[in-house]
Enzyme design. Structure first.
Site, short mmCIF file in Angstrom:
data_model
loop_
_atom_site.label_atom_id
_atom_site.label_comp_id
_atom_site.label_asym_id
_atom_site.label_seq_id
_atom_site.Cartn_x
_atom_site.Cartn_y
_atom_site.Cartn_z
N GLY A 41 34.62 66.97 70.78
CA GLY A 41 34.65 68.03 70.01
C GLY A 41 33.17 68.18 69.17
N GLU A 43 30.09 58.22 73.62
CA GLU A 43 31.32 57.81 73.32
C GLU A 43 31.96 57.05 74.53
OE1 GLU A 43 32.57 60.70 69.89
OE2 GLU A 43 33.25 61.18 71.86
#
Length: 219
Positions: A96, A103
């Protein structure tokens, strides 16, 4: 408790998993920001961090916490990050905040992935939150057409460029029954950098903020 208070609670609870003298992987987003705030309280006990975004790097450096390039280290014992959705199998939708590729790289390197989230992020089936896909800009239309074939409704995230210089397609209308299969299929599309499904490499521990306190779920 407000949603932000729940996020703060799990951010601080994650400190229990930090081993003194180590390098800590740090995620991106509002919940990860609370973890960074908490990490600042023990910054002299750790060697430093690896960051998943320029935003998190700026917050870490503002606290005087060292940030290492992932290529400079050989191993990473811990990665702490939030999620947009997490299911009972510890599989997640992330991205998001448009930091999904970095990540996912840090999650792949880390021995242990701690997901920190408030209880609103828990779901039985992934897909209500639109699935982010990082795409090479020139492949945007092609990848969008292929995502439609997979049953999704992709939407170009306007005015967002990732830290890697790419764009984001948010895919709606998905009920993700087989997350690993869909992750594999989308990652195989030419022009896709990565998809925000963290299914093949999910979380090892989830710290969930609830009105009754922090709930710990282990894989």
């Amino acid at each position: 408790m407000t949603q932000d208070e729940l996020k703060k609670a799990v951010g601080w609870a994650a400190l229990d998993y930090v081993t003194p003298g180590t390098i800590v992987g740090v995620g991106t987003g509002s919940t990860a920001a609370h973890f960074i705030d908490a990490l600042a309280s023990i910054k002299h006990q750790i060697e430093g961090t690896v960051s998943s975004s320029e935003m998190s790097t700026a917050r870490l450096k503002a606290y005087g916490i060292p940030v290492f390039d992932l290529n400079e280290i050989d191993a990473l014992s811990l990665y702490v990050d939030g999620a947009d959705e997490i299911n009972g199998q510890m599989q997640m939708i992330k991205g998001g905040g448009a930091a999904l590729t970095r990540e996912k790289i840090i999650a792949a390197v880390a021995d242990r992935f701690i997901c920190i989230a408030d209880e609103s992020k828990q779901v039985d089936v992934l897909g209500h939150f639109p699935l982010p896909v990082e795409v090479i800009p020139m492949a945007r239309s092609y990848v969008a057409r292929e995502l439609v074939k997979l049953g999704g409704l992709p939407e170009y995230r306007q005015d967002v460029i990732t830290d890697n210089g790419n764009i984001i397609l948010d895919v709606y209308n998905l009920s993700i029954i087989d997350p690993i299969r869909l992750e594999t299929a989308i990652n195989a599309l030419t022009g896709v950098v990565t998809v925000g499904l963290f299914a093949a490499r999910g979380a090892d521990v989830a710290l969930i903020g609830t009105a009754d306190g922090v709930k710990t779920i282990k894989k």
